[in-house]
Write a protein that holds these residues in place. Structure first.
Motif, PDB file in Angstrom:
ATOM      1  N   ALA A  28       0.853  -1.200   0.000  1.00 34.88           N
ATOM      2  CA  ALA A  28       0.000   0.000   0.000  1.00 34.88           C
ATOM      3  C   ALA A  28       0.881   1.241   0.000  1.00 34.88           C
ATOM      4  CB  ALA A  28      -0.902  -0.005   1.229  1.00 34.88           C
ATOM      5  N   THR A  61      -6.462   0.421   2.902  1.00 35.18           N
ATOM      6  CA  THR A  61      -5.305  -0.250   3.503  1.00 35.18           C
ATOM      7  C   THR A  61      -5.504  -1.731   3.205  1.00 35.18           C
ATOM      8  OG1 THR A  61      -6.325  -0.801   5.635  1.00 35.18           O
ATOM      9  CG2 THR A  61      -5.385   1.418   5.415  1.00 35.18           C
ATOM     10  N   PRO A 107      -0.090   3.745   5.245  1.00 37.03           N
ATOM     11  CA  PRO A 107      -0.036   2.290   5.432  1.00 37.03           C
ATOM     12  C   PRO A 107       0.783   1.882   6.662  1.00 37.03           C
ATOM     13  CG  PRO A 107       0.566   2.905   3.176  1.00 37.03           C
ATOM     14  CD  PRO A 107       0.581   4.167   4.002  1.00 37.03           C
ATOM     15  N   ASN A 124      -6.460   2.403  -2.695  1.00 40.21           N
ATOM     16  CA  ASN A 124      -5.038   2.687  -2.549  1.00 40.21           C
ATOM     17  C   ASN A 124      -4.305   2.422  -3.873  1.00 40.21           C
ATOM     18  OD1 ASN A 124      -2.134   2.217  -1.839  1.00 40.21           O
ATOM     19  ND2 ASN A 124      -2.951   2.769   0.169  1.00 40.21           N
TER      20      ASN A 124
END
Ligand code: GTQ
Length: 350
Positions: free
Chosen positions: A44, A89, A315, A79
């Protein structure tokens, strides 16, 4: 695999892999380092969505598809490091939902837990098990797992909120269930404010009496902005900000004093003008919304400007420093409570 092998062994191993593969067998030693990493290595990315930009696209979608047609008219904030996943996430989802005046997003329930954080508009509602939460900017409204919910807008303005759900977590466990109510809206069985009065004042209806109607594990679902903002203001008057968080308060579930829902923790923080946080990394990738003020998020040394209503995702295990250029108020949610239950949560305070 780190040991040096003879050319002969390497050739024979390659042949062995090719023979095993059709039987779904693979050598761990080729991938161990990538599977069991010495520290988190999330694919991420850090990303910020500007509200005005996202809002414009959402309103354009509103001209083309109704809430009833879409079931939920939402722009997913995906993301950029997790393309095609619908994840903000690795474990959590974020979206911006629009309800136009007169619309109803039909009633359903699902295993996934959801929170709503209101970005704009006033007077639309989310009904949870037949009780309306009338929503105002920066209210937090929950629809815990398997509770019926529909959204409606009886006001005269568009209503937009951020949806935070544990969709990726439920997918990960292959535990998704969902169903629709035949009617588009749940009958209004309980007057507005009833749950907050019964369960939200450090009291609860006597167990075993007819007034005790909410699920015992998740009774509350509305955390109004004026209340949490007032509590944050009280914090600023009574002590110094924490060097990593500033003045911070977590939303709790009165049933157990823990996080708001089993998979999602949510908090707010206020960083006074001029405050620069100490660096901190944690395993819970976090979605932030800027409620008020301006500042900078420095993530692994890279600066991202923050303005009111921006959404920022940080992240797992990225080092975050927050700088407040004016009083900066943030809302944030993460899977911290899920990780704590699994014994996985870690943080590093620099
Ligand atoms: O409002 O129930 O953004 O079920 C995604 C899935 C919102 C909702 C989302 C959902 C909802």
């Amino acid at each position: 695999m780190s040991a040096v092998l003879s050319n002969d062994a390497t050739t024979q191993l390659k042949a062995l892999y090719a023979e095993m593969q059709p039987r779904s067998l693979y050598p761990l030693w080729e991938v161990l380092g990538a599977l069991v990493t010495p520290q988190p290595r999330s694919p991420a990315q850090v990303h910020r969505w500007r509200y005005a930009e996202a809002r414009d696209y959402l309103l354009r979608a509103g001209d083309l598809i109704s809430a009833a047609q879409a079931e939920r008219r939402v722009l997913i904030m995906e993301n950029p490091g997790l393309p095609g996943s619908s994840c903000a996430t690795s474990s959590l989802y974020a979206g911006l939902q629009l309800i136009l005046p007169g619309e109803i997003a039909p009633c359903h329930r699902h295993a996934q837990c959801a929170l709503r954080f209101v970005m704009e508009g006033e007077g639309a509602f989310t009904a949870v098990d037949g009780e309306k939460a009338i929503m105002r900017p920066f209210d937090l409204v929950l629809t815990p797992g398997w509770q019926w919910h529909d959204h409606g807008n009886t006001s005269t303005q568009p209503m937009i909120w951020l949806d935070g759900l544990d969709i990726p977590t439920v997918l990960h466990f292959d535990a998704s269930f969902a169903e629709h109510l035949p009617e588009s809206a749940h009958p209004e069985t309980v007057p507005f404010g009833d749950t907050s009065a019964r369960y939200g004042r450090n009291m609860r209806p006597m167990r075993g009496t007819a007034t005790d109607r909410r699920p015992h594990s998740q009774p509350l679902f509305h955390y109004p902005y004026p209340e949490w903002r007032d509590s944050l203001a009280a914090l600023t008057r009574s002590g110094d900000p924490d060097p990593h968080f500033g003045h911070a308060l977590e939303f709790t579930n009165p049933a157990d004093g823990g996080a708001v829902m089993p998979t999602i923790s949510a908090h707010v923080r206020l960083l006074p003008s001029g405050f620069v946080s100490r660096p901190r990394a944690s395993t819970d990738g976090t979605v932030f919304v800027v409620v008020e003020g301006r500042g900078v998020a420095r993530v692994d040394g890279k600066d991202i400007a923050l303005e009111a209503k921006d959404t920022l995702v940080v992240p797992s295990w990225r080092t975050l420093v927050l700088e407040a250029e004016s009083d900066l108020v943030l809302f944030g949610y993460s899977d911290r409570t899920a990780q704590e239950k699994l014994g996985l949560f870690r943080e590093h305070r620099g």
